[in-house]
Scaffold this motif. Structure first.
Motif, mmCIF file in Angstrom:
data_model
loop_
_atom_site.group_PDB
_atom_site.id
_atom_site.type_symbol
_atom_site.label_atom_id
_atom_site.label_comp_id
_atom_site.label_asym_id
_atom_site.label_seq_id
_atom_site.Cartn_x
_atom_site.Cartn_y
_atom_site.Cartn_z
ATOM 1 N N ASN A 214 0.759 -1.288 -0.022
ATOM 2 C CA ASN A 214 -0.162 0.144 -0.149
ATOM 3 C C ASN A 214 0.890 1.324 -0.151
ATOM 4 O O ASN A 214 0.505 2.293 -0.030
ATOM 5 C CB ASN A 214 -0.896 -0.033 1.188
ATOM 6 C CG ASN A 214 -2.065 -1.262 1.067
ATOM 7 O OD1 ASN A 214 -2.574 -1.363 0.309
ATOM 8 N ND2 ASN A 214 -2.220 -1.657 2.395
ATOM 9 N N THR B 136 3.328 4.256 -1.116
ATOM 10 C CA THR B 136 3.022 5.285 -2.384
ATOM 11 C C THR B 136 4.416 5.631 -2.997
ATOM 12 O O THR B 136 5.169 5.804 -2.068
ATOM 13 C CB THR B 136 2.319 6.638 -1.810
ATOM 14 O OG1 THR B 136 0.959 6.533 -1.381
ATOM 15 C CG2 THR B 136 2.155 7.639 -3.145
ATOM 16 N N GLN C 13 0.355 4.192 -6.540
ATOM 17 C CA GLN C 13 0.393 3.065 -5.280
ATOM 18 C C GLN C 13 1.124 1.831 -5.857
ATOM 19 O O GLN C 13 0.938 1.341 -6.938
ATOM 20 C CB GLN C 13 -1.033 2.748 -5.083
ATOM 21 C CG GLN C 13 -1.966 3.980 -4.395
ATOM 22 C CD GLN C 13 -1.462 4.211 -3.239
ATOM 23 O OE1 GLN C 13 -1.156 3.315 -2.315
ATOM 24 N NE2 GLN C 13 -1.631 5.527 -2.656
ATOM 25 N N HIS D 201 -0.999 -0.720 -6.971
ATOM 26 C CA HIS D 201 -1.636 -0.522 -8.592
ATOM 27 C C HIS D 201 -0.582 -0.938 -9.719
ATOM 28 O O HIS D 201 -0.835 -1.556 -10.532
ATOM 29 C CB HIS D 201 -1.919 0.871 -8.583
ATOM 30 C CG HIS D 201 -3.180 1.258 -7.712
ATOM 31 N ND1 HIS D 201 -3.594 2.485 -7.552
ATOM 32 C CD2 HIS D 201 -3.618 0.500 -6.679
ATOM 33 C CE1 HIS D 201 -4.615 2.580 -6.655
ATOM 34 N NE2 HIS D 201 -4.730 1.419 -6.255
ATOM 35 N N ARG E 289 -8.293 11.674 -10.683
ATOM 36 C CA ARG E 289 -8.517 11.101 -9.296
ATOM 37 C C ARG E 289 -9.144 12.572 -8.513
ATOM 38 O O ARG E 289 -9.785 12.349 -7.521
ATOM 39 C CB ARG E 289 -6.978 11.055 -8.624
ATOM 40 C CG ARG E 289 -6.457 9.642 -9.384
ATOM 41 C CD ARG E 289 -5.156 9.324 -8.373
ATOM 42 N NE ARG E 289 -4.178 10.284 -8.624
ATOM 43 C CZ ARG E 289 -3.264 10.292 -9.701
ATOM 44 N NH1 ARG E 289 -3.144 9.250 -10.752
ATOM 45 N NH2 ARG E 289 -2.103 10.993 -9.836
ATOM 46 N N GLN F 68 -10.182 -2.649 -10.306
ATOM 47 C CA GLN F 68 -10.730 -1.909 -8.915
ATOM 48 C C GLN F 68 -10.691 -2.993 -7.695
ATOM 49 O O GLN F 68 -10.035 -2.615 -6.751
ATOM 50 C CB GLN F 68 -12.127 -1.070 -8.893
ATOM 51 C CG GLN F 68 -12.141 -0.058 -7.822
ATOM 52 C CD GLN F 68 -13.543 0.384 -7.834
ATOM 53 O OE1 GLN F 68 -14.449 -0.097 -8.245
ATOM 54 N NE2 GLN F 68 -13.733 1.735 -7.347
ATOM 55 N N CYS G 155 -7.007 -3.936 -7.438
ATOM 56 C CA CYS G 155 -6.036 -3.087 -6.750
ATOM 57 C C CYS G 155 -6.509 -2.887 -5.380
ATOM 58 O O CYS G 155 -5.891 -2.105 -4.658
ATOM 59 C CB CYS G 155 -6.050 -1.916 -7.458
ATOM 60 S SG CYS G 155 -5.261 -2.146 -9.222
ATOM 61 N N ARG G 156 -7.776 -3.022 -4.790
ATOM 62 C CA ARG G 156 -8.191 -3.076 -3.551
ATOM 63 C C ARG G 156 -8.401 -1.435 -3.379
ATOM 64 O O ARG G 156 -7.932 -1.074 -2.240
ATOM 65 C CB ARG G 156 -7.577 -3.879 -2.502
ATOM 66 C CG ARG G 156 -7.379 -5.241 -2.684
ATOM 67 C CD ARG G 156 -6.650 -6.202 -1.622
ATOM 68 N NE ARG G 156 -6.528 -7.329 -1.782
ATOM 69 C CZ ARG G 156 -5.850 -8.341 -1.014
ATOM 70 N NH1 ARG G 156 -5.398 -7.913 0.054
ATOM 71 N NH2 ARG G 156 -5.901 -9.591 -1.278
ATOM 72 N N THR G 157 -9.013 -0.904 -4.161
ATOM 73 C CA THR G 157 -9.079 0.462 -3.838
ATOM 74 C C THR G 157 -10.630 1.014 -4.500
ATOM 75 O O THR G 157 -11.273 0.429 -5.307
ATOM 76 C CB THR G 157 -7.902 1.283 -4.721
ATOM 77 O OG1 THR G 157 -8.050 2.715 -4.833
ATOM 78 C CG2 THR G 157 -8.145 1.032 -6.288
ATOM 79 N N ARG G 158 -10.916 2.195 -3.817
ATOM 80 C CA ARG G 158 -12.166 2.650 -4.379
ATOM 81 C C ARG G 158 -12.092 3.504 -5.384
ATOM 82 O O ARG G 158 -13.085 3.932 -6.113
ATOM 83 C CB ARG G 158 -12.903 3.493 -3.109
ATOM 84 C CG ARG G 158 -13.131 2.736 -1.951
ATOM 85 C CD ARG G 158 -13.723 3.529 -0.780
ATOM 86 N NE ARG G 158 -14.399 2.738 0.239
ATOM 87 C CZ ARG G 158 -15.025 2.966 1.554
ATOM 88 N NH1 ARG G 158 -15.147 4.603 1.317
ATOM 89 N NH2 ARG G 158 -15.267 2.281 2.285
ATOM 90 N N SER G 159 -10.992 3.969 -5.913
ATOM 91 C CA SER G 159 -10.630 4.853 -7.209
ATOM 92 C C SER G 159 -10.403 4.029 -8.111
ATOM 93 O O SER G 159 -9.989 2.864 -8.254
ATOM 94 C CB SER G 159 -9.414 6.083 -6.713
ATOM 95 O OG SER G 159 -8.409 5.408 -6.605
ATOM 96 N N THR H 111 -8.489 3.229 -11.555
ATOM 97 C CA THR H 111 -7.009 2.907 -11.892
ATOM 98 C C THR H 111 -7.015 2.877 -13.429
ATOM 99 O O THR H 111 -7.262 1.819 -14.091
ATOM 100 C CB THR H 111 -6.212 1.849 -11.083
ATOM 101 O OG1 THR H 111 -6.907 0.694 -11.371
ATOM 102 C CG2 THR H 111 -6.149 2.218 -9.798
#
Length: 345
Positions: free
Chosen positions: A5, A7, A22, A25, A232, A285, A288-292, A294
Motif C-alpha cells: 500500500n 505510495t 500506489q 496498482h 483522481r 478496482q 487493486c483493492r481501491t475505491r478509485s 485506476t
C-alpha cells in the motif's frame, strides 16, 4: 501486505513532474500486462495450422520460414494486436466514465456512446460506402455527437450521474431504431457488411484495417494517462476538485471527449463490443483493492478480457468462428446479473 500500500513519488513535490503511484496498482498493472503478452503468444500458436511456442517466437523475431512468418505476422498478429489495443482502450474509457459519473453502470456501452459510434459507422458504410479511414472518422463523429446530445440533455445546473445514465439509455434506444432503419433501407451487400460489424467481430482483421483505429486508440490512451491526476481529483466530487483549483467543467468535457474517442475508435475497428468497458474497471478496482479508478490497471484488464473472449470465440467452437461481441455479451450479462444481485443483497 502493508508494504504493497506504499505510495511511490516520481519527481519533486513542488516540481513540474509530480506523480504519485500506489505500489499495489503498479504491481497489478505489470502482472496484467505480462498475462496479456503471455496469452497473446499462446493464441498466436492456435488455429487450423497450429504452431509451437518456438515457431511463434521465431516468427516474431524474424527467423522463421516464409510460410510460418506469413501465418503469424500477416494472418494472426493483426487480430491479436488489435484485441489488446482495443481491449485496453475500452477498459480505460469505461474507467473514465465510471469515475466521472461515480456509478459502476456509467459505462459508454450502457450510456449509449458506442451506439452513437455505430450509427456513424452505419451512415458511412450504407450511405457513403466509405473506406477504413472514413469509417473511423464516422465512428468518432457519431460518438462525439451522441456524447454532446446526452451531455446537453443531462445538464441541470451540473451533471448528475443517474440522470445522465437514464438519458443515455433513452438516446441509445432511439439510435438503435435509427440504425435498424438504415439497415432496412440499404443495399443487400452493405447491409450484410454492416450487420457483421454490428455483431462486434475481429474476423478478417488486417494491418490496413487496424492502423487507423490503432492510432486513434493509442493517442487517446496517452491523453488519458496525461489526465490521470485530474481523474483522481474529480472522484473527490465537484466541490472538492474546484477547491483544489481544478476547472471542473472543462476537465469533465475533455475527459468525456477522450473517453468517447476511445470507444468510437474501437467501434470503428470491430463494431460495438459491449461489457468490456463495464467490467474491466470494476475488476481492476477489486484487484487493486481501491475505491478509485485506476486507468492503467483498467486498460490491462480490458486487454486480457477482450483477447481471452476473442480466443474463446475463435477456437472454442471450432470449426465455427463466432463474433467476439457474442462472447462478451454472454459473459457481460452474467457479470451484470452478479453485480445487481450483490448490490441488492
Amino acid at each position: 501486505m502493508t508494504s504493497l500500500n506504499r505510495t511511490i513519488l516520481l519527481g519533486n513535490i513542488d516540481g513540474r513532474i509530480n506523480l504519485r503511484l500506489q505500489l499495489r496498482h503498479v504491481i497489478v498493472s505489470v502482472l496484467l500486462a505480462v498475462m496479456a503478452l503471455i496469452l497473446a503468444v499462446f493464441v498466436l500458436g492456435l488455429g487450423t495450422l497450429p504452431l509451437s511456442f518456438a515457431d511463434t517466437l521465431s516468427a516474431l523475431s524474424g527467423r522463421a520460414n516464409p510460410r510460418t512468418a506469413m501465418i503469424v505476422l500477416d494472418w494472426r498478429l493483426p487480430r491479436i494486436t488489435m484485441a489488446l489495443i482495443l481491449g485496453a482502450a475500452l477498459g480505460m474509457s469505461g474507467a473514465i466514465f465510471q469515475s466521472l459519473i461515480r456509478n459502476p453502470l456509467g459505462s459508454p456501452d450502457i450510456i449509449g456512446f458506442n451506439t452513437g459510434a455505430y450509427t456513424g459507422v452505419l451512415i458511412t458504410i450504407v450511405l457513403f460506402h466509405g473506406d477504413h479511414v472514413m469509417i473511423t472518422l464516422g465512428a468518432l463523429g457519431g460518438g462525439l455527437l451522441t456524447a454532446v446530445i446526452v451531455y446537453l440533455l443531462s445538464w441541470r445546473q451540473g451533471i448528475q450521474g443517474f440522470r445522465l445514465i437514464m438519458i443515455g439509455i433513452a438516446v441509445s434506444a432511439m439510435l438503435t431504431a435509427f440504425n435498424m432503419w438504415l439497415m432496412i433501407t440499404g443495399s443487400l451487400e452493405t447491409v450484410m457488411s454492416a450487420a457483421l460489424w454490428g455483431a462486434g467481430s475481429l474476423n478478417g482483421m488486417t494491418w490496413a484495417r487496424a492502423i487507423p483505429s490503432a492510432i486513434a486508440c493509442t493517442l487517446g490512451m496517452c491523453l488519458c494517462l496525461g489526465l490521470a491526476r485530474r481523474v483522481r481529483m474529480m472522484e473527490m466530487g465537484d466541490d472538492m476538485a474546484g477547491a483544489l483549483g481544478l476547472s471542473v467543467g472543462s476537465t469533465r468535457l475533455w475527459l468525456m471527449i477522450v473517453g468517447v474517442m476511445l470507444v468510437a475508435a474501437a467501434t470503428a475497428a470491430t463494431g460495438p463490443v459491449v461489457f468490456i468497458a463495464l467490467a474491466a474497471p470494476q475488476i481492476a478496482q477489486r484487484l487493486c483493492r481501491t475505491r478509485s479508478m485506476t486507468l492503467a490497471a483498467s486498460a490491462c484488464t480490458g486487454a486480457v478480457l477482450l483477447l481471452g473472449a476473442d480466443a474463446v470465440a475463435q477456437h472454442l467452437f471450432s470449426p465455427f468462428s463466432l463474433p467476439v461481441g457474442i462472447v462478451t455479451v454472454s459473459i457481460g450479462g452474467l457479470y451484470m446479473l452478479w453485480l445487481l444481485v450483490r448490490d441488492a443483497s
